[in-house]
Design a protein around this motif. Structure first.
Motif, PDB file in Angstrom:
ATOM      1  N   ALA A   3       8.222   7.691   2.670  1.00  0.00           N
ATOM      2  CA  ALA A   3       9.055   6.807   3.489  1.00  0.00           C
ATOM      3  C   ALA A   3      10.192   6.209   2.666  1.00  0.00           C
ATOM      4  CB  ALA A   3       8.206   5.698   4.104  1.00  0.00           C
ATOM      5  N   TYR A   4       9.900   5.836   1.430  1.00  0.00           N
ATOM      6  CA  TYR A   4      10.943   5.271   0.568  1.00  0.00           C
ATOM      7  C   TYR A   4      12.002   6.314   0.232  1.00  0.00           C
ATOM      8  CZ  TYR A   4      13.063   2.668  -3.269  1.00  0.00           C
ATOM      9  OH  TYR A   4      13.945   2.022  -4.079  1.00  0.00           O
ATOM     10  N   TRP A   5      11.553   7.537  -0.028  1.00  0.00           N
ATOM     11  CA  TRP A   5      12.500   8.617  -0.321  1.00  0.00           C
ATOM     12  C   TRP A   5      13.352   8.924   0.903  1.00  0.00           C
ATOM     13  CZ3 TRP A   5      12.159  13.637   1.877  1.00  0.00           C
ATOM     14  CH2 TRP A   5      13.097  14.527   1.383  1.00  0.00           C
ATOM     15  N   TRP A   6      12.726   9.020   2.066  1.00  0.00           N
ATOM     16  CA  TRP A   6      13.446   9.347   3.292  1.00  0.00           C
ATOM     17  C   TRP A   6      14.425   8.231   3.662  1.00  0.00           C
ATOM     18  CZ3 TRP A   6      13.996  13.601   6.154  1.00  0.00           C
ATOM     19  CH2 TRP A   6      14.562  13.470   7.415  1.00  0.00           C
ATOM     20  N   ASP A   7      13.950   7.013   3.647  1.00  0.00           N
ATOM     21  CA  ASP A   7      14.824   5.897   4.010  1.00  0.00           C
ATOM     22  C   ASP A   7      15.930   5.682   2.981  1.00  0.00           C
ATOM     23  OD1 ASP A   7      13.444   5.438   6.313  1.00  0.00           O
ATOM     24  OD2 ASP A   7      12.199   3.835   5.474  1.00  0.00           O
ATOM     25  N   GLY A   8      15.653   5.986   1.720  1.00  0.00           N
ATOM     26  CA  GLY A   8      16.678   5.850   0.695  1.00  0.00           C
ATOM     27  C   GLY A   8      17.842   6.800   0.914  1.00  0.00           C
ATOM     28  N   GLY A   9      17.554   7.977   1.482  1.00  0.00           N
ATOM     29  CA  GLY A   9      18.624   8.937   1.737  1.00  0.00           C
ATOM     30  C   GLY A   9      19.251   8.782   3.104  1.00  0.00           C
ATOM     31  N   MET A  10      18.433   8.461   4.112  1.00  0.00           N
ATOM     32  CA  MET A  10      18.928   8.415   5.482  1.00  0.00           C
ATOM     33  C   MET A  10      19.362   7.020   5.930  1.00  0.00           C
ATOM     34  SD  MET A  10      18.900  11.383   6.574  1.00  0.00           S
ATOM     35  CE  MET A  10      18.346  12.935   5.973  1.00  0.00           C
ATOM     36  N   ARG A  11      18.590   6.012   5.552  1.00  0.00           N
ATOM     37  CA  ARG A  11      18.881   4.632   5.945  1.00  0.00           C
ATOM     38  C   ARG A  11      18.724   3.731   4.722  1.00  0.00           C
ATOM     39  NH1 ARG A  11      14.719   3.469  10.552  1.00  0.00           N
ATOM     40  NH2 ARG A  11      13.364   4.069   8.868  1.00  0.00           N
ATOM     41  N   PRO A  12      19.695   3.703   3.828  1.00  0.00           N
ATOM     42  CA  PRO A  12      19.542   2.941   2.582  1.00  0.00           C
ATOM     43  C   PRO A  12      19.289   1.445   2.782  1.00  0.00           C
ATOM     44  CG  PRO A  12      21.465   4.358   2.461  1.00  0.00           C
ATOM     45  CD  PRO A  12      20.971   4.420   3.863  1.00  0.00           C
ATOM     46  N   ASP A  13      19.761   0.882   3.875  1.00  0.00           N
ATOM     47  CA  ASP A  13      19.539  -0.543   4.098  1.00  0.00           C
ATOM     48  C   ASP A  13      18.109  -0.842   4.546  1.00  0.00           C
ATOM     49  OD1 ASP A  13      20.113   0.880   6.427  1.00  0.00           O
ATOM     50  OD2 ASP A  13      20.736  -0.925   7.501  1.00  0.00           O
ATOM     51  N   LYS A  14      17.355   0.148   4.989  1.00  0.00           N
ATOM     52  CA  LYS A  14      15.967  -0.033   5.442  1.00  0.00           C
ATOM     53  C   LYS A  14      14.938   0.384   4.389  1.00  0.00           C
ATOM     54  CE  LYS A  14      16.967  -1.032   9.762  1.00  0.00           C
ATOM     55  NZ  LYS A  14      16.589  -2.215  10.468  1.00  0.00           N
ATOM     56  N   ALA A  15      15.360   0.896   3.260  1.00  0.00           N
ATOM     57  CA  ALA A  15      14.437   1.397   2.232  1.00  0.00           C
ATOM     58  C   ALA A  15      13.657   0.235   1.611  1.00  0.00           C
ATOM     59  CB  ALA A  15      15.198   2.150   1.150  1.00  0.00           C
ATOM     60  N   SER A  16      12.326   0.368   1.598  1.00  0.00           N
ATOM     61  CA  SER A  16      11.458  -0.655   1.032  1.00  0.00           C
ATOM     62  C   SER A  16      10.278   0.019   0.332  1.00  0.00           C
ATOM     63  CB  SER A  16      10.945  -1.583   2.134  1.00  0.00           C
ATOM     64  OG  SER A  16      10.002  -2.475   1.606  1.00  0.00           O
ATOM     65  N   PRO A  17      10.062  -0.290  -0.946  1.00  0.00           N
ATOM     66  CA  PRO A  17       8.953   0.338  -1.670  1.00  0.00           C
ATOM     67  C   PRO A  17       7.635  -0.407  -1.539  1.00  0.00           C
ATOM     68  CG  PRO A  17      10.246  -0.934  -3.185  1.00  0.00           C
ATOM     69  CD  PRO A  17      10.934  -1.035  -1.840  1.00  0.00           C
ATOM     70  N   THR A  18       7.495  -1.293  -0.572  1.00  0.00           N
ATOM     71  CA  THR A  18       6.300  -2.133  -0.460  1.00  0.00           C
ATOM     72  C   THR A  18       5.021  -1.315  -0.284  1.00  0.00           C
ATOM     73  OG1 THR A  18       7.646  -3.860   0.544  1.00  0.00           O
ATOM     74  CG2 THR A  18       5.276  -4.055   0.781  1.00  0.00           C
ATOM     75  N   VAL A  19       5.021  -0.347   0.618  1.00  0.00           N
ATOM     76  CA  VAL A  19       3.815   0.442   0.868  1.00  0.00           C
ATOM     77  C   VAL A  19       3.481   1.297  -0.352  1.00  0.00           C
ATOM     78  CG1 VAL A  19       2.772   2.167   2.388  1.00  0.00           C
ATOM     79  CG2 VAL A  19       4.264   0.420   3.344  1.00  0.00           C
ATOM     80  N   LEU A  20       4.485   1.833  -1.011  1.00  0.00           N
ATOM     81  CA  LEU A  20       4.269   2.613  -2.232  1.00  0.00           C
ATOM     82  C   LEU A  20       3.631   1.752  -3.316  1.00  0.00           C
ATOM     83  CD1 LEU A  20       4.718   5.137  -4.030  1.00  0.00           C
ATOM     84  CD2 LEU A  20       6.999   4.243  -4.497  1.00  0.00           C
ATOM     85  N   ILE A  21       4.133   0.562  -3.516  1.00  0.00           N
ATOM     86  CA  ILE A  21       3.595  -0.335  -4.539  1.00  0.00           C
ATOM     87  C   ILE A  21       2.175  -0.767  -4.181  1.00  0.00           C
ATOM     88  CG2 ILE A  21       3.891  -2.619  -5.586  1.00  0.00           C
ATOM     89  CD1 ILE A  21       6.931  -2.088  -5.415  1.00  0.00           C
ATOM     90  N   CYS A  22       1.925  -1.027  -2.907  1.00  0.00           N
ATOM     91  CA  CYS A  22       0.565  -1.389  -2.479  1.00  0.00           C
ATOM     92  C   CYS A  22      -0.416  -0.243  -2.735  1.00  0.00           C
ATOM     93  CB  CYS A  22       0.560  -1.769  -1.005  1.00  0.00           C
ATOM     94  SG  CYS A  22       1.300  -3.376  -0.677  1.00  0.00           S
ATOM     95  N   GLY A  23       0.016   0.988  -2.489  1.00  0.00           N
ATOM     96  CA  GLY A  23      -0.837   2.136  -2.772  1.00  0.00           C
ATOM     97  C   GLY A  23      -1.143   2.267  -4.252  1.00  0.00           C
ATOM     98  N   LEU A  24      -0.142   2.063  -5.082  1.00  0.00           N
ATOM     99  CA  LEU A  24      -0.367   2.144  -6.525  1.00  0.00           C
ATOM    100  C   LEU A  24      -1.270   1.019  -7.018  1.00  0.00           C
ATOM    101  CD1 LEU A  24       3.223   3.140  -7.700  1.00  0.00           C
ATOM    102  CD2 LEU A  24       1.187   4.589  -7.599  1.00  0.00           C
ATOM    103  N   LEU A  25      -1.112  -0.180  -6.461  1.00  0.00           N
ATOM    104  CA  LEU A  25      -1.983  -1.288  -6.846  1.00  0.00           C
ATOM    105  C   LEU A  25      -3.428  -1.058  -6.403  1.00  0.00           C
ATOM    106  CD1 LEU A  25       0.272  -4.388  -6.143  1.00  0.00           C
ATOM    107  CD2 LEU A  25      -0.512  -3.551  -8.360  1.00  0.00           C
ATOM    108  N   THR A  26      -3.606  -0.430  -5.246  1.00  0.00           N
ATOM    109  CA  THR A  26      -4.954  -0.102  -4.778  1.00  0.00           C
ATOM    110  C   THR A  26      -5.603   0.923  -5.701  1.00  0.00           C
ATOM    111  OG1 THR A  26      -4.287  -0.554  -2.507  1.00  0.00           O
ATOM    112  CG2 THR A  26      -6.300   0.699  -2.808  1.00  0.00           C
ATOM    113  N   LEU A  27      -4.844   1.934  -6.105  1.00  0.00           N
ATOM    114  CA  LEU A  27      -5.377   2.928  -7.045  1.00  0.00           C
ATOM    115  C   LEU A  27      -5.667   2.303  -8.409  1.00  0.00           C
ATOM    116  CD1 LEU A  27      -3.171   6.024  -6.168  1.00  0.00           C
ATOM    117  CD2 LEU A  27      -5.570   5.650  -5.591  1.00  0.00           C
TER     118      LEU A  27
END
Length: 96
Positions: free
Chosen positions: A48-72
């Motif tokens: 989602a971060y990669w897609w939004d970073g290319g298609m909708r840069p103003d909507k890009a948020s790494p929150t879910v990615l960071i939460c996944g890494l913190l869970t791991l």
């Protein structure tokens, strides 16, 4: 999805820091559940971060990615805790 990811991180770290289950069955079940959720959040959040970073840069948020890494990371901490507490069946090497 951000709210679920944040609640999962809180639950994962809470289970590592505060929960001390007596049996290994509950500990293994929690580890499997949090590993699956952490992997899911990491992959979905990264995509989602990669897609939004290319298609909708103003909507890009790494929150879910960071939460996944913190869970791991919490499950890596749980594994290290089990090794240091001697739950693996063999003693940790130390001074004799």
């Amino acid at each position: 999805m951000k709210t679920i990811a944040l609640l999962t991180v809180i639950a994962a770290w809470g289970s590592v820091l505060f929960l001390r289950p007596e049996g290994t069955g509950l500990r293994v079940l929690l580890m499997v559940v949090f590993l699956l959720l952490g992997t899911l959040f990491t992959l979905a959040g990264g995509f989602a971060y990669w897609w939004d970073g290319g298609m909708r840069p103003d909507k890009a948020s790494p929150t879910v990615l960071i939460c996944g890494l913190l869970t791991l990371a919490s499950q890596a901490g749980s594994l290290l805790r089990a090794v240091f507490e001697g739950e693996g069946g063999t003693e940790w090497p130390g001074r004799r």
